[in-house]
Design an enzyme around this catalytic site. Sequence first.
Site, short mmCIF file in Angstrom:
data_model
loop_
_atom_site.label_atom_id
_atom_site.label_comp_id
_atom_site.label_asym_id
_atom_site.label_seq_id
_atom_site.Cartn_x
_atom_site.Cartn_y
_atom_site.Cartn_z
N GLY A 182 -8.18 -23.93 11.33
CA GLY A 182 -7.44 -25.17 11.52
C GLY A 182 -8.20 -26.33 10.91
O GLY A 182 -9.43 -26.28 10.79
N GLN B 45 -10.43 -35.10 9.70
CA GLN B 45 -11.63 -34.37 9.25
C GLN B 45 -11.85 -34.50 7.75
O GLN B 45 -12.95 -34.21 7.27
CB GLN B 45 -11.52 -32.88 9.63
N CYS C 279 -16.03 -25.82 15.14
CA CYS C 279 -15.29 -26.87 14.44
C CYS C 279 -15.90 -27.06 13.07
O CYS C 279 -17.13 -27.08 12.94
CB CYS C 279 -15.38 -28.17 15.24
N LEU C 280 -15.07 -27.19 12.04
CA LEU C 280 -15.59 -27.37 10.68
C LEU C 280 -16.38 -28.67 10.54
O LEU C 280 -17.20 -28.80 9.64
CB LEU C 280 -14.45 -27.33 9.66
N HIS D 220 -6.92 -27.80 19.89
CA HIS D 220 -8.16 -28.31 19.29
C HIS D 220 -7.82 -29.31 18.17
O HIS D 220 -8.38 -30.41 18.11
CB HIS D 220 -8.97 -27.12 18.76
N GLU D 221 -6.88 -28.92 17.30
CA GLU D 221 -6.51 -29.79 16.17
C GLU D 221 -5.76 -31.04 16.68
O GLU D 221 -5.97 -32.14 16.16
CB GLU D 221 -5.67 -29.04 15.15
N HIS E 180 -8.10 -33.68 17.70
CA HIS E 180 -8.68 -34.44 16.58
C HIS E 180 -7.86 -35.69 16.28
O HIS E 180 -8.42 -36.72 15.88
CB HIS E 180 -8.73 -33.58 15.31
ZN ZN Z 1 -12.32 -29.24 14.88
#
Ligand code: ZN
Length: 173
Positions: free
Chosen positions: A46, A51, A95-96, A137-138, A141
């Site tokens: 995701g 991000q 998380c990226l 999660h997304e 963000h």
């Molecule tokens: Zn994340």
Amino acid sequence: MTLRPILIHPDPRLKKVCAPVEAVTPEIGALAEDMLQTMYDAPGVGLAAPQVGVLQRLFVMDCVKEEGAARRPMVLINPEITWTSEETNTYEEGCLSIPDQYAEVTRPKRVRMAWTGLDGKRHEEEFDDLWAICAQHEFDHLNGKLFIDYLGPMKRQMITRRMEKLKRERARG
Ligand code: ZN
């Protein structure tokens, strides 16, 4: 199609409440395509617009994990959570924007989400297991919330210090 650099925590842009997408323009389509490629390249399941430094309410995900199975790239614009299950699920999230750091987070096991697709139409679907974890999660963000915000202050600070160190090392090249 361009791979976009992924912001690393701590970054003020990861703490902002994002603005709704006003129209599904070709620019939004190109952004979504870039985000999907950036996500697959990372690799991740995701990626949310903030991000990559775009403070608008959209994210992409693909939680198909079976080897050889067809991809299911999803683009969710202006998503809303319309229902959550009482049953919860605890999963070790990453998380990226917080590379190589993982911690257990408890969330509703199933969620129903409504969103606008790249077709400009409203969609609604119930997500379970990894799809539900990823979607929540997304979604977080888009409200400036990271998975480490669910952890205690000690753990959160420890991870944040590691990320500050990582960023210093990367800046030095
Ligand atoms: Zn994340």
